[in-house]
Write a protein that holds these residues in place. Structure first.
Motif, PDB file in Angstrom:
ATOM      1  N   GLU A 152       0.821  -1.029   0.105  1.00 50.86           N
ATOM      2  CA  GLU A 152      -0.077   0.035  -0.008  1.00 50.86           C
ATOM      3  C   GLU A 152       0.918   1.412   0.082  1.00 50.86           C
ATOM      4  O   GLU A 152       2.012   1.223   0.460  1.00 50.86           O
ATOM      5  CB  GLU A 152      -0.856   0.038   1.476  1.00 50.86           C
ATOM      6  N   ARG A 153       0.189   2.355  -0.322  1.00 53.19           N
ATOM      7  CA  ARG A 153       0.816   3.913  -0.365  1.00 53.19           C
ATOM      8  C   ARG A 153      -0.182   4.596  -0.274  1.00 53.19           C
ATOM      9  O   ARG A 153      -1.169   4.309  -1.282  1.00 53.19           O
ATOM     10  CB  ARG A 153       1.984   3.848  -1.451  1.00 53.19           C
ATOM     11  N   ARG A 154      -0.023   6.022   0.023  1.00 57.59           N
ATOM     12  CA  ARG A 154      -0.637   7.031  -0.172  1.00 57.59           C
ATOM     13  C   ARG A 154      -0.377   7.854  -1.604  1.00 57.59           C
ATOM     14  O   ARG A 154       0.927   8.013  -1.793  1.00 57.59           O
ATOM     15  CB  ARG A 154      -0.236   7.908   0.781  1.00 57.59           C
ATOM     16  N   GLN A 155      -1.510   8.067  -2.264  1.00 53.42           N
ATOM     17  CA  GLN A 155      -1.259   8.770  -3.690  1.00 53.42           C
ATOM     18  C   GLN A 155      -1.110  10.199  -3.576  1.00 53.42           C
ATOM     19  O   GLN A 155      -1.476  10.743  -2.445  1.00 53.42           O
ATOM     20  CB  GLN A 155      -2.399   8.279  -4.514  1.00 53.42           C
ATOM     21  N   ASP A 156      -0.595  10.845  -4.368  1.00 54.00           N
ATOM     22  CA  ASP A 156      -0.401  12.340  -4.509  1.00 54.00           C
ATOM     23  C   ASP A 156      -1.601  13.252  -4.162  1.00 54.00           C
ATOM     24  O   ASP A 156      -1.581  14.066  -3.508  1.00 54.00           O
ATOM     25  CB  ASP A 156      -0.157  12.803  -5.814  1.00 54.00           C
ATOM     26  N   ASP A 157      -2.905  12.551  -4.377  1.00 58.44           N
ATOM     27  CA  ASP A 157      -4.145  13.147  -3.908  1.00 58.44           C
ATOM     28  C   ASP A 157      -4.538  12.988  -2.590  1.00 58.44           C
ATOM     29  O   ASP A 157      -5.689  13.273  -2.033  1.00 58.44           O
ATOM     30  CB  ASP A 157      -5.235  12.770  -4.986  1.00 58.44           C
ATOM     31  N   GLY A 158      -3.891  12.187  -1.780  1.00 55.64           N
ATOM     32  CA  GLY A 158      -4.028  11.629  -0.592  1.00 55.64           C
ATOM     33  C   GLY A 158      -5.043  10.412  -0.152  1.00 55.64           C
ATOM     34  O   GLY A 158      -5.005  10.051   0.855  1.00 55.64           O
ATOM     35  N   THR A 159      -5.437   9.967  -1.260  1.00 54.16           N
ATOM     36  CA  THR A 159      -6.057   8.506  -1.130  1.00 54.16           C
ATOM     37  C   THR A 159      -5.007   7.455  -1.156  1.00 54.16           C
ATOM     38  O   THR A 159      -3.904   7.653  -1.306  1.00 54.16           O
ATOM     39  CB  THR A 159      -6.929   8.335  -2.447  1.00 54.16           C
ATOM     40  N   MET A 160      -5.608   6.424  -0.570  1.00 55.69           N
ATOM     41  CA  MET A 160      -4.552   5.201  -0.579  1.00 55.69           C
ATOM     42  C   MET A 160      -5.158   4.108  -1.563  1.00 55.69           C
ATOM     43  O   MET A 160      -6.098   4.158  -2.199  1.00 55.69           O
ATOM     44  CB  MET A 160      -5.158   4.519   0.834  1.00 55.69           C
ATOM     45  N   LEU A 161      -3.538   3.643  -1.964  1.00 56.99           N
ATOM     46  CA  LEU A 161      -3.901   2.702  -3.000  1.00 56.99           C
ATOM     47  C   LEU A 161      -3.219   1.181  -2.461  1.00 56.99           C
ATOM     48  O   LEU A 161      -2.328   1.355  -1.678  1.00 56.99           O
ATOM     49  CB  LEU A 161      -3.059   3.132  -4.178  1.00 56.99           C
ATOM     50  N   THR A 162      -3.640   0.254  -2.872  1.00 57.04           N
ATOM     51  CA  THR A 162      -3.342  -1.152  -2.427  1.00 57.04           C
ATOM     52  C   THR A 162      -3.284  -2.092  -3.422  1.00 57.04           C
ATOM     53  O   THR A 162      -3.860  -1.912  -4.482  1.00 57.04           O
ATOM     54  CB  THR A 162      -4.145  -1.686  -1.200  1.00 57.04           C
ATOM     55  N   ALA A 163      -2.338  -2.789  -3.590  1.00 57.86           N
ATOM     56  CA  ALA A 163      -1.828  -3.644  -4.873  1.00 57.86           C
ATOM     57  C   ALA A 163      -0.981  -5.150  -4.549  1.00 57.86           C
ATOM     58  O   ALA A 163      -0.312  -5.051  -3.374  1.00 57.86           O
ATOM     59  CB  ALA A 163      -1.225  -2.879  -5.838  1.00 57.86           C
TER      60      ALA A 163
END
Length: 153
Positions: A42-53
């Motif tokens: 997981e990581r925080r995206q530039d827009d502040g939302t979270m992404l998991t993969a």
């Protein structure tokens, strides 16, 4: 690669990944089940939302050669908590409900990613809606409810 190679401590039960495809991401090294099922990054995206993969492997596939629905739902369950990280305010939680609509099969080798939003958060309950994509193609739409709980015994 051994389990600890290429990762370093970052606090909150997360470790930073320093090598490989997911360098710059974080992983919950303390969750044995997710490590076996994924691992899920997981990581925080530039827009502040979270992404998991995670990357789909042969061990994630069913007898027909597509990703097992249970694997997708396990990933969605994990994604609930990643998406709701800020709304959880450092609390632990349990999944009260998790529903999913399977949209298309995922295949070995594809990059599996989940994003979503907190629909409502208040008190001890957090409502989340999300989507799982395989190489950018939607494969699962999910909704879940998290109940905040006190720390473990």
């Amino acid at each position: 690669m051994s389990e600890n190679q290429g990762v370093g401590e970052s606090g909150n039960g997360l470790v930073d990944v320093h090598e490989g495809e997911f360098a710059g991401w974080q992983v919950w090294q303390s969750d044995a089940f997710e490590q076996r099922a994924g691992p899920f990054y997981e990581r925080r995206q530039d827009d502040g939302t979270m992404l998991t993969a995670f990357r789909a492997e042969a061990r994630h596939m069913n007898g027909a050669g597509f990703m097992h629905g249970g694997c997708l739902m396990t990933f969605a369950d994990s994604a609930l908590f990643t998406i709701a990280r800020d709304a959880m305010e450092g609390s632990h939680g349990v999944t009260l409900t998790l529903t999913g609509d399977f949209l298309d099969p995922a295949r070995e080798g594809q990059l599996i990613e989940a994003t979503g939003e907190v629909v409502r958060a208040g008190g001890k309950t957090v409502f989340v809606a999300g989507i799982v994509k395989a190489d950018g193609n939607p494969v699962l739409r999910f909704d879940g409810i998290i109940r905040k709980v006190r720390g473990s015994r």
